[in-house]
Design a protein around this motif. Structure first.
Motif, PDB file in Angstrom:
ATOM      1  N   GLU A  64      -4.355  -9.301   0.219  1.00 55.92           N
ATOM      2  CA  GLU A  64      -3.753  -8.610   1.365  1.00 55.92           C
ATOM      3  C   GLU A  64      -4.117  -9.297   2.676  1.00 55.92           C
ATOM      4  N   THR A 109      -7.192   3.381   5.389  1.00 58.17           N
ATOM      5  CA  THR A 109      -5.920   3.708   4.744  1.00 58.17           C
ATOM      6  C   THR A 109      -4.743   3.306   5.624  1.00 58.17           C
ATOM      7  N   TRP A 110      -3.601   3.078   4.990  1.00 59.98           N
ATOM      8  CA  TRP A 110      -2.419   2.630   5.736  1.00 59.98           C
ATOM      9  C   TRP A 110      -1.976   3.677   6.749  1.00 59.98           C
ATOM     10  N   SER A 163       0.831  -1.215   0.000  1.00 64.70           N
ATOM     11  CA  SER A 163       0.000   0.000   0.000  1.00 64.70           C
ATOM     12  C   SER A 163       0.860   1.258   0.000  1.00 64.70           C
ATOM     13  N   LEU A 199      -7.041  -2.948   6.522  1.00 67.53           N
ATOM     14  CA  LEU A 199      -6.851  -2.710   5.088  1.00 67.53           C
ATOM     15  C   LEU A 199      -7.997  -3.308   4.286  1.00 67.53           C
TER      16      LEU A 199
END
Length: 386
Positions: free
Chosen positions: A240, A160-161, A33, A155
């Motif tokens: 992921e 968001t990361w 990401s 995720l």
């Protein structure tokens, strides 16, 4: 030292290791990401890891001297300040270079927390050092198990990361509050150790071998934490969430190994146990990398054999030196971190030049180097005993 104070400090070291395990290992799941967000190469990602590790190295290099000068409590407090500042920086960085700077700050903060815990350990673990050191690192494994799985789950739900890093404030804040309640005796004054010059440390053959051995071992463990999810996603075609699950299984089994591994090390002997575990970790990695896709899980199972190597070798190191231990710990941790820094950069570079499968296979080479230095160190320690 009072019994209650010692018990509180033992719990603190466990908490510090848990925080490190959690914050350190969410990065491995987030690398794809991060790479996509900043539109950079694997070499740039490896450079970010290198810079973060360099921050850690700077902390371990200066942390020993800082501990002697101001004490563990202030060193740990400064470490917390850097970690909190880094999480804020990471979660708000809009460009790659600011993100890398924040990762450097994070590495420095975690390094100070590590030095604080490592210099406390020989003082507060007065019995069964092998078991207690493995138990301390067991909590690192708990953090390393929870962190990637939690990050992967978030995720998968669209978080968001950068927001995921903000969740890291929860364990950091909890341990910081407990830390502020702990009483630190004047350990530095009451138990001063005999000094030893830096030149004398650097010329010591045992120090060199410990540094090389731990360097390539840490490169293997950190390399797996950083690149396993990337390898699974790109070389094995996993999602992921699935790749995060495999990484979490690795650390779950790794954590169980640290819980029981100390007893195995006490029973079989420290050096014999480490040699056996590294050999079996190497076998698991070879099977998982070169076997069919359904054998990939063997890499995760290999977490059990990674488990006791670092804490058990730290006990061997502590028992091998009668003077200058804080300084020697600082030198060994700095040198081994330097090896880890360069080794993980090499993995990222190999990913770009060849592919993720070849890059991940470098960890096999690192483990072979660990076995080689184990043999040499065992001979050196045998000569010392004679």
């Amino acid at each position: 030292m009072e019994s209650r104070t010692r018990k509180m400090l033992i719990v603190l070291t466990f908490g510090l290791m848990l925080v490190q395990g959690c914050i350190d290992n969410i990065r491995g799941v987030l690398i794809p990401s991060i790479k996509e967000a900043f539109m950079v190469s694997y070499t740039s990602i490896a450079t970010m890891i290198l810079v973060s590790t360099f921050g850690y190295i700077m902390a371990t290099f200066t942390g020993g001297m800082m501990t002697d000068r101001v004490g563990q409590k202030k060193v740990i407090l400064i470490g917390f300040a850097f970690v909190l500042a880094a999480i804020f920086g990471i979660s708000t960085a809009g460009v790659y270079y600011l993100f890398v700077l924040a990762m450097f700050v994070l590495g420095y903060g975690i390094g100070l927390l590590t030095i604080g815990a490592s210099t406390l350990a020989p003082i507060i673990f007065v019995k069964n050092q092998g078991v207690m050191m493995n138990l301390m690192h067991f909590f690192y494994g708990i953090g390393a198990t929870i962190g990637p799985r939690f990050a992967g789950g978030l995720l998968n739900t669209g978080v968001t990361w950068q927001n995921i890093y903000r969740y890291g404030l929860i364990p950091v804040g909890a341990v910081l509050i407990y830390f502020l309640l702990c009483k630190f005796p004047k350990i530095e004054e009451s138990e001063k150790e005999e000094k030893i010059s830096l030149l004398e440390i650097l010329k010591n053959r045992r120090v060199i071998l410990f540094s090389l051995l731990l360097g390539f071992y840490v490169a293997s463990e950190v390399g797996l934490a950083n690149w396993f999810a990337t390898y699974l996603q790109h070389a094995k075609g996993m999602t992921e969430l699935s790749s995060a699950s495999y990484l979490s299984i690795f650390f779950m089994i790794f954590t169980v190994g640290r819980l029981v591994g100390g007893f195995i090390a006490e029973k079989l002997g420290y050096m014999r146990s480490v040699f056996l575990f590294v050999s079996l970790a190497l076998v698991c990695l070879i099977i998982g990398v070169f076997g069919d896709q359904n054998l990939t899980i063997v890499i995760s199972i290999g977490g059990f054999f990674f488990s006791i190597v670092y804490p058990t070798m730290m006990v061997v190191l502590i028992k091998s030196f009668k003077k200058g231990l804080n300084s020697i710990l600082g030198v060994v941790m700095t040198a081994s971190s330097g090896i880890n820094m360069m080794a993980n950069w090499v993995i990222g570079r190999v990913n770009d030049v060849f592919n993720e499968a070849v890059g991940f296979s470098m960890i096999i080479l690192f483990l072979i180097m660990v076995l080689l230095f184990l043999i040499l160190l065992n001979r050196e320690l045998s000569h010392q005993s004679e």
